[in-house]
Design an enzyme around this catalytic site. Sequence first.
Site, PDB file in Angstrom:
ATOM      1  N   ASN A 259       0.826  -1.238   0.088  1.00  0.00           N
ATOM      2  CA  ASN A 259       0.120  -0.005  -0.215  1.00  0.00           C
ATOM      3  C   ASN A 259       0.874   1.216   0.187  1.00  0.00           C
ATOM      4  OD1 ASN A 259      -1.616   2.075   0.884  1.00  0.00           O
ATOM      5  ND2 ASN A 259      -3.110   0.912   1.546  1.00  0.00           N
ATOM      6  N   PRO A 260       0.973   1.905  -1.133  1.00  0.00           N
ATOM      7  CA  PRO A 260       2.062   2.956  -1.290  1.00  0.00           C
ATOM      8  C   PRO A 260       1.645   4.186  -0.361  1.00  0.00           C
ATOM      9  CG  PRO A 260       1.330   2.380  -3.545  1.00  0.00           C
ATOM     10  CD  PRO A 260       0.523   1.485  -2.345  1.00  0.00           C
TER      11      PRO A 260
ATOM     12  N   GLN B 238       4.905   5.313   6.743  1.00  0.00           N
ATOM     13  CA  GLN B 238       5.879   4.559   7.377  1.00  0.00           C
ATOM     14  C   GLN B 238       7.264   4.998   7.219  1.00  0.00           C
ATOM     15  OE1 GLN B 238       6.421   1.133   9.447  1.00  0.00           O
ATOM     16  NE2 GLN B 238       4.954   2.596  10.292  1.00  0.00           N
TER      17      GLN B 238
ATOM     18  N   GLY C  47       9.598  -1.229   8.072  1.00  0.00           N
ATOM     19  CA  GLY C  47       9.565  -0.404   9.548  1.00  0.00           C
ATOM     20  C   GLY C  47      10.813   0.187   9.822  1.00  0.00           C
ATOM     21  N   GLU C  48      11.869  -0.429   9.769  1.00  0.00           N
ATOM     22  CA  GLU C  48      13.154   0.227  10.232  1.00  0.00           C
ATOM     23  C   GLU C  48      14.062   1.116   9.436  1.00  0.00           C
ATOM     24  OE1 GLU C  48      12.754  -1.672  13.207  1.00  0.00           O
ATOM     25  OE2 GLU C  48      11.479  -2.804  12.168  1.00  0.00           O
TER      26      GLU C  48
END
Length: 708
Positions: free
Chosen positions: A587-588, A594, A659-660
């Site tokens: 999902n862009p 994020q 996420g990181e």
Amino acid sequence: MSSEPTTAAVGSARPRIEGRLKVTGAARYAADEPRPDLAHGWIITATVARGRIRDIDVSAALGMPGVLGVLDHRHAPRLNPQAGNYFGPDGSLLLLQDEVVPYAGRPIALVVAETPEQARAAAEAVRVTYRPEPHDVDFRLDHPAARPASTAFGPEADTGDVEAELAASAIVVDQRYRTPEENCGAMEPHAATAWWEDDHLHAVDSNQGPFSVSQVLATLFEMDRDWVHIRAEHVGGGFGAKGMCGPQMILAAMAARRFGRPVRVTLTREQVFLSTALRPPTDQWLRVGADTDGRLRAIHHRPAFALSPLAEYIEWCSEQAMTLYAAPAIRTELTAVPLDILPPSPMRGPGATPGSFALESAMDEVAERLGLDPLELRLRNQPAVGPVSGRPFSSRRSVACLREGARRFGWAGRDHRPRTRREGHLLIGTGMATTSFSAGVFPSSASITAEADGTFTVAIGATDIGTGARTALTAVAADALGVGTERIRIRIADSDLGMAWNAGGSRGTTSWSFAITEAAKALLERLEEPVRPVTATVDTSALIDYRPEKERHTYSAVFAEVSVDPATGEVRVRRMLGMFAVGRVINPLLARSQVVGGMIMGLSMALHEEGLRDPATGRQVNADFAGYHIAAHADVPDIEADFVPDYEPDDPLGLNGLGEIGTAGTAAAIANAVWHATGTRQRILPIRLDRVLETVTSGVRAGGLGVA
């Protein structure tokens, strides 16, 4: 798999499923759970960094209105000392078990009352006396107690002859880089509402993995895991601090058992700082040798991090040195320094975030010494295979990130000499950094039910900590089943839904998506059966290759422009751009959110965040957002983030985590931009005013010395 399938939902930008609930206040968090006859607990924390409790006088508190009792080590339920985390037994879980105080901020008592106000007032009436003992919070690389860190993540690198290659190098950068203790500081404080029914433990908790929390609690209370039921329906951020079983959960469960009624424990902001996970400080020695043409000859990285004697931990700062660049000789020596502190825990981009600050700062110094474009230096040293492992990469889009990021940022017109751009009294500079973060999947289970009304119920123990996991997994399920998203009902965040990996390590969505895809395959084979509902359940434990033949990573390139006021030391980030290779993007809209959030967190790390301890008491002195500064709206510049086309061939859906990767690398890009603006290196984070401030003495510019 080598080609990207054609799908409808995956790859489309869709708003969050639960968005309306959150913006209207209808979403219930752990501290919102309504329970009849609910009592409230208030934590008392230790004020000494090491010692023993001499006495806890609760007499005044017990006589106060609404007080049900006080739990402390003299009569709290006994817990199993074998309970632990990913690395083994964890003494920080064993709350209220003895009189020993191993760190300042350790929960030592819980006051339980009818209302939170009564519990707080009574807690203030409790008198605790201690037998203090000498403590040690003096972190440094050359600490006498320093020891080799655990190699649970793999052996250290030791390829080639580092000393010979450094001796043969045209230039050698030999420096130390330091990052401070940092706190996760999620918007929602840790909270848990717990109750017991027929010897079963039930709770709504603020955590990143209900199933793993249920496992820890089952071990602590020595009960069958199936008798522990943990939900985390909505979580207001985690960043790693909620990845473990938190003190609020353990104490709420203990109090609920003791007093025979539901108990809620919600931490104050100060208690979050003192009693929950932190990123440890690091002190990193780096030596990088290169020839005159910019080819690296050697990388020697010896990073140290602080930990607690209560639990093993790894802040894997040396991973970047083993994966980012080719060199004939690479040696890493990850070092652990035991101190009297709360056991550290993974914070967003663990290891890679402080590690990339050191390595990418050193690479910029190599470019400076050689008079090379920092971008060109990185391009010249790209490895064809893993520099240490020798294994091929599953995919490697690092160069694509670098080239496209440079094009969009306008890097080609940069004068690489420092202190050459001015706007009035302001110095202007630009900097860049690149990094990687390991990727993969962990075991999870998922169930999908074909309902009689034509819909499908997807059940998986995933956690949405604000990332939009519900929305992403709905798209994955819809495409796997070949139906529209309107026919998918998603159930997550409940330990009763089965084993599932945490929301962490950039492996949550990939692990959950793998399980959902496999469950969909199994269900599609049964859809000819006339009976409805029909359910298929899959556990991916046996489907994962735990010793892959290829290295698998995500990649980034971050570019930053800063302005520096040399008279005040103020640094402002004016714009940032990040390009990312994270596999296929589900999902862009959510993915961009994020990585932008990650870059803001990296900016905050570069300029603001610093946990400070009083050497005399060992206690953190800035345990709130008044003293522990984070980036506010006024600090956040224009940020552009995008993704290069990528597809992970070793994943059924072509996915990798993201996420990181937004956080790692950002601080280095900003620090390198500050050098370009001022001509002074910043090797200690954060880049505070006093570290940048310039004074003019006898016509000589002084400042930016990087002293603490």
